[in-house]
Design a protein around this motif. Structure first.
Motif, PDB file in Angstrom:
ATOM      1  N   LEU A 176       0.810  -1.214   0.000  1.00 40.81           N
ATOM      2  CA  LEU A 176       0.000   0.000   0.000  1.00 40.81           C
ATOM      3  C   LEU A 176       0.845   1.267   0.000  1.00 40.81           C
ATOM      4  CD1 LEU A 176      -2.616  -1.140   2.675  1.00 40.81           C
ATOM      5  CD2 LEU A 176      -2.953  -1.020   0.212  1.00 40.81           C
ATOM      6  N   ARG A 177       2.134   1.133  -0.233  1.00 49.40           N
ATOM      7  CA  ARG A 177       3.025   2.286  -0.111  1.00 49.40           C
ATOM      8  C   ARG A 177       2.694   3.384  -1.112  1.00 49.40           C
ATOM      9  NH1 ARG A 177       8.608  -0.693  -1.504  1.00 49.40           N
ATOM     10  NH2 ARG A 177       7.657  -2.169  -0.074  1.00 49.40           N
ATOM     11  N   ASP A 178       2.101   3.031  -2.249  1.00 54.55           N
ATOM     12  CA  ASP A 178       1.792   4.035  -3.267  1.00 54.55           C
ATOM     13  C   ASP A 178       0.319   4.436  -3.258  1.00 54.55           C
ATOM     14  OD1 ASP A 178       4.417   4.112  -4.295  1.00 54.55           O
ATOM     15  OD2 ASP A 178       4.049   2.265  -5.419  1.00 54.55           O
ATOM     16  N   GLN A 179      -0.425   3.976  -2.270  1.00 55.51           N
ATOM     17  CA  GLN A 179      -1.855   4.262  -2.208  1.00 55.51           C
ATOM     18  C   GLN A 179      -2.127   5.499  -1.341  1.00 55.51           C
ATOM     19  OE1 GLN A 179      -4.157   2.592  -3.969  1.00 55.51           O
ATOM     20  NE2 GLN A 179      -2.551   1.279  -4.835  1.00 55.51           N
ATOM     21  N   PRO A 180      -3.301   6.135  -1.526  1.00 57.14           N
ATOM     22  CA  PRO A 180      -3.658   7.279  -0.663  1.00 57.14           C
ATOM     23  C   PRO A 180      -3.662   6.860   0.803  1.00 57.14           C
ATOM     24  CG  PRO A 180      -5.154   7.115  -2.532  1.00 57.14           C
ATOM     25  CD  PRO A 180      -4.336   5.863  -2.540  1.00 57.14           C
ATOM     26  N   ARG A 181      -2.919   7.544   1.643  1.00 54.40           N
ATOM     27  CA  ARG A 181      -2.718   7.093   3.016  1.00 54.40           C
ATOM     28  C   ARG A 181      -3.991   7.193   3.856  1.00 54.40           C
ATOM     29  NH1 ARG A 181       2.615   9.925   2.544  1.00 54.40           N
ATOM     30  NH2 ARG A 181       4.200   8.307   2.433  1.00 54.40           N
ATOM     31  N   VAL A 182      -4.596   8.375   3.909  1.00 51.48           N
ATOM     32  CA  VAL A 182      -5.764   8.552   4.770  1.00 51.48           C
ATOM     33  C   VAL A 182      -6.927   7.705   4.282  1.00 51.48           C
ATOM     34  CG1 VAL A 182      -7.423  10.208   5.698  1.00 51.48           C
ATOM     35  CG2 VAL A 182      -5.024  10.864   5.437  1.00 51.48           C
ATOM     36  N   GLY A 183      -7.169   7.700   2.982  1.00 50.12           N
ATOM     37  CA  GLY A 183      -8.255   6.894   2.433  1.00 50.12           C
ATOM     38  C   GLY A 183      -8.041   5.420   2.672  1.00 50.12           C
ATOM     39  N   SER A 184      -6.813   4.940   2.515  1.00 46.54           N
ATOM     40  CA  SER A 184      -6.507   3.534   2.755  1.00 46.54           C
ATOM     41  C   SER A 184      -6.713   3.184   4.223  1.00 46.54           C
ATOM     42  CB  SER A 184      -5.059   3.220   2.345  1.00 46.54           C
ATOM     43  OG  SER A 184      -4.858   3.426   0.973  1.00 46.54           O
ATOM     44  N   ALA A 185      -6.275   4.074   5.105  1.00 46.37           N
ATOM     45  CA  ALA A 185      -6.430   3.817   6.532  1.00 46.37           C
ATOM     46  C   ALA A 185      -7.899   3.772   6.928  1.00 46.37           C
ATOM     47  CB  ALA A 185      -5.719   4.904   7.327  1.00 46.37           C
ATOM     48  N   ALA A 186      -8.721   4.646   6.348  1.00 46.50           N
ATOM     49  CA  ALA A 186     -10.155   4.640   6.643  1.00 46.50           C
ATOM     50  C   ALA A 186     -10.789   3.332   6.200  1.00 46.50           C
ATOM     51  CB  ALA A 186     -10.833   5.826   5.956  1.00 46.50           C
ATOM     52  N   VAL A 187     -10.383   2.839   5.038  1.00 47.34           N
ATOM     53  CA  VAL A 187     -10.916   1.568   4.542  1.00 47.34           C
ATOM     54  C   VAL A 187     -10.471   0.417   5.440  1.00 47.34           C
ATOM     55  CG1 VAL A 187     -10.802  -0.105   2.641  1.00 47.34           C
ATOM     56  CG2 VAL A 187     -11.103   2.337   2.149  1.00 47.34           C
ATOM     57  N   ILE A 188      -9.213   0.419   5.851  1.00 49.91           N
ATOM     58  CA  ILE A 188      -8.689  -0.638   6.725  1.00 49.91           C
ATOM     59  C   ILE A 188      -9.465  -0.687   8.039  1.00 49.91           C
ATOM     60  CG2 ILE A 188      -6.700  -1.317   8.128  1.00 49.91           C
ATOM     61  CD1 ILE A 188      -4.935  -0.256   5.809  1.00 49.91           C
TER      62      ILE A 188
END
Length: 320
Positions: A176-188
């Protein structure tokens, strides 16, 4: 990325304070509610906090099938399972002891990375650090636990298994290093909450539990601060000062956890616990040393996982 200043060091300490305090508030929470309810409630609150951040920052969501599968496994191994196991372990063991046990996360990550990555192989320093960390755990849990006679064996193992889950999730999070951080964290966090909430509702039926103000406030605190707001802080610090700066939390969090457990819950750490903490922290320090290697150039620093309490904080990766 800039050189860390007073603000960055202050936020780093605030982050350590949040993560270190989580063990004490988990202990308070499981006195009132079941481990499942505490873990599920914490995740549900944190998901709401992160979606609010994502909305404010207009963050995109992960892109691609691989990214979505990675968010699922990070949610499972980096949040839902370890959050439950830590809460379960703290039904019997002290918050300070749990904090020390969780300090093995970076060393476990180092050991596992040798087998599943191509760019993070064991070096002399890393191997020595893992050995020291293992010795520290043996000192911590005591020889009676190693023979299966320790009364808290199952609960200590629950926290250690949570540490292994965190280590595995931090390696999966590399995807996930190249993915949107905040959006990815919200999904997780949403995935993790969805995983645990049905079990908490149908197995423990929290509506049948007596209302407890301290327990409810503890769950609220855990969701807002050590899981939700801490995510925002870690993203800021990684962007401003880099993951190699945030890795210092590995030294701060266990000590803060023991200190807060002493101040709030009056848990007096055993001498062996203090010795074990010193050995484990020495192992973390040694694992960062490079023996006989060329100086690392700027831009060549490998991603370093830096959350000994909840790797969700670095789940979106550390690549700038």
């Amino acid at each position: 990325m800039t050189r860390p200043g007073i603000r960055e060091f202050a936020l780093l300490f605030l982050l350590a304070l949040m993560w270190g305090s989580s063990f004490t508030f988990i202990k308070i929470g499981v006195h009132a509610y079941s481990p499942l309810v505490v873990a599920a409630g914490r995740l549900a609150v944190a998901a709401l906090v992160l979606w609010a951040f994502a909305f404010i920052r207009k963050s995109d969501l992960p892109k691609g099938r691989r990214a979505w599968w990675s968010t699922f496994f990070v949610a499972l191994l980096g949040n839902s399972v370890p959050f439950f196991l830590i809460s379960y372990g703290e039904t019997e063991i002290d918050a300070g002891l749990a904090a020390i046990l969780m300090s093995v996360v970076p060393l476990t990550t180092v050991a596992l990375a040798h087998f599943v990555t191509n760019d993070e192989k064991l070096s002399m320093g890393k191997a020595l650090g893992v050995v020291l960390g293992t010795i520290g755990v043996i000192v911590l849990v005591g020889p009676e636990t190693l023979t299966g006679l320790g009364g808290q064996l199952v609960f200590q193992l629950a926290v250690l298994i949570a540490a292994v889950c965190y280590a595995i999730s931090s390696l999966v999070a590399r995807n996930l290093r190249d993915q949107p951080r905040v959006g990815s964290a919200a999904v997780i966090l949403t995935f993790a909450a969805v995983m645990l909430t049905p079990f908490a509702l149908f197995v423990d039926q929290p509506w049948n539990m007596g209302w407890d103000v301290d327990g409810a406030l503890s769950i609220l605190y855990l969701g807002i601060f050590p899981t939700g707001i801490a995510m925002f802080l870690i993203l800021y610090l990684i962007a401003r000062a880099g993951a190699s700066f945030v890795v210092f939390n590995n030294y701060l969090v266990p000590a803060v956890g023991v200190m807060i457990g002493f101040l709030v819950l009056h848990e007096v750490p055993k001498p062996t616990s203090v010795i074990a903490l010193g050995v484990i922290l020495a192992g973390i320090a040694v694992s960062q040393l490079r023996f006989g290697r060329k100086p690392v150039r700027a831009g060549d620093v490998a991603e370093m996982e830096c959350d000994p309490v909840t790797p969700i904080m670095t789940a979106p990766g550390t690549k700038k």
